[in-house]
Write a protein that holds these residues in place. Structure first.
Motif, PDB file in Angstrom:
ATOM      1  N   LEU A  83       0.843  -1.195   0.000  1.00 36.61           N
ATOM      2  CA  LEU A  83       0.000   0.000   0.000  1.00 36.61           C
ATOM      3  C   LEU A  83       0.884   1.254   0.000  1.00 36.61           C
ATOM      4  CD1 LEU A  83      -2.441  -1.189   2.828  1.00 36.61           C
ATOM      5  CD2 LEU A  83      -2.780  -1.416   0.358  1.00 36.61           C
TER       6      LEU A  83
ATOM      7  N   ALA B 207      -4.805   1.769   6.149  1.00 32.54           N
ATOM      8  CA  ALA B 207      -4.255   0.491   5.696  1.00 32.54           C
ATOM      9  C   ALA B 207      -5.120  -0.666   6.176  1.00 32.54           C
ATOM     10  CB  ALA B 207      -2.822   0.330   6.201  1.00 32.54           C
TER      11      ALA B 207
ATOM     12  N   SER C  82      -7.211  -3.356   3.825  1.00 25.11           N
ATOM     13  CA  SER C  82      -7.000  -4.793   4.006  1.00 25.11           C
ATOM     14  C   SER C  82      -8.306  -5.514   4.292  1.00 25.11           C
ATOM     15  CB  SER C  82      -6.003  -5.041   5.144  1.00 25.11           C
ATOM     16  OG  SER C  82      -4.723  -4.569   4.809  1.00 25.11           O
TER      17      SER C  82
ATOM     18  N   GLN D 247       0.153  -5.881   5.920  1.00 30.56           N
ATOM     19  CA  GLN D 247       0.289  -4.653   5.148  1.00 30.56           C
ATOM     20  C   GLN D 247       1.755  -4.214   5.075  1.00 30.56           C
ATOM     21  OE1 GLN D 247      -1.741  -4.111   8.183  1.00 30.56           O
ATOM     22  NE2 GLN D 247      -3.607  -4.933   7.289  1.00 30.56           N
TER      23      GLN D 247
END
Length: 317
Positions: free
Chosen positions: A270, A279, A283, A303
């Protein structure tokens, strides 16, 4: 409610070892049905073999005996595999099915070897088959019962993806061909006087049994060795993740299967400038899409800032 919705509803957080109640009922009923059919067939074929002395009938009787033992083993294995995850088995007990499959294959290979031995002995000393009509009648009954069982097992496998039920179904699908071979052997030997046909078809039956066992071994080893999903399914997972507008890329995709449970994990790349909350949101959205495509799977996403994988590789070199 669809099967996929049932899984997602009844497996909170996709926790391994938690199975939708309808899945559990289907699997338990399938194992009980297999044991019941095996017992009926063993009794019928045992009586007919006693009167006919047919090697082909011995082959299908032996196969039914082993089917009964394997189905009984399946009954206990499925119960074990459905047990929820615990402190010692955090990923559940799904591999009990693969172990049961290996146990079944040992029984099946042994039966094939025994049938070949008896068939060769009868080829060297051909004997006519008596009471062929009774034998054919019993085999027809066996075909009807087996067809009904296989149809039910295929329904259960399509819903649950159970390796143990699939392994059991492979036996019984093979039984359909074996029973047809027995009818041919009884007609050729009992009515047309081709006494070699009975042991010859017995050897053919043994080959079919061994081939079924080989397929079970391959499937069981794939699970025990944590074989990856097919390339098609892996590409599908990567496409789902990359379709999210805020995902840069993904790497370290790992997949495996344990009984009816599936496990998917990967690193999601990301924008390194977004917040941890953002984030996490991205996800969760990707995880939801993957779980929709693979109902019941446990999905674990890590992540990473975009480009971290390339930087890590450069630092190692």
């Amino acid at each position: 409610m669809s099967a996929a919705e049932a899984v997602k509803k009844d497996i909170p957080g996709n926790a391994p070892g938690s199975v939708a109640p309808e899945y559990e009922r289907l699997m338990r009923r399938a194992t009980l049905a297999a044991v019941a059919v095996a017992v009926v067939l063993i009794m019928l074929k045992g009586v007919v073999f006693w009167f006919t002395g047919s090697i082909a009938m011995l082959g299908t009787l032996t196969d039914s005996l082993l089917d009964g033992a394997a189905s009984l083993l399946n009954l206990f294995a499925v119960r074990a595999s459905l047990a929820p995850a615990d402190r010692e088995h955090r990923f559940g007990h799904g591999k009990a099915e693969a172990l049961a499959g290996l146990g079944q294959s040992i029984f099946i290979f042994g039966s094939a070897a025994y049938i070949v031995f008896e068939a060769v002995r009868r080829l060297l000393d051909p004997q006519p088959v008596a009471y062929s009509g009774a034998g054919i009648a019993v085999v027809v009954i066996a075909i009807v019962l087996t067809l009904a069982l296989v149809a039910y097992q295929r329904h259960v496998v399509s819903e649950t993806r159970s390796l143990a039920i699939e392994a059991d179904s492979i036996h019984y699908r093979g039984d359909l061909f074996m029973n047809l071979s027995v009818i041919a052997a009884l007609v050729l030997s009992g009515y047309l006087g081709f006494h070699w046909a009975d042991p010859a078809f017995g050897i053919l039956i043994a080959a079919l049994i061994a081939w079924s066992a080989a397929k079970i071994v391959i499937n069981a080893f794939d699970q025990l060795m944590d074989r990856e999903f097919s390339e098609e399914d892996r590409d599908r997972i990567m496409d789902i993740a990359r379709q999210h507008p805020e995902v840069v890329n993904l790497h370290e995709l790992r997949t495996r299967t344990s009984g009816i449970y599936s496990f998917i994990q990967f690193h999601l790349e990301l924008d390194g400038g977004i917040s941890l909350t953002e984030a996490h949101r991205i996800s969760d959205e990707v995880e939801s899409e993957v779980m929709t495509a693979f109902p019941g799977a446990e999905v674990i996403i890590h992540q990473d800032p975009a480009g971290i994988e390339k930087l890590t590789r450069l630092q190692r070199t």
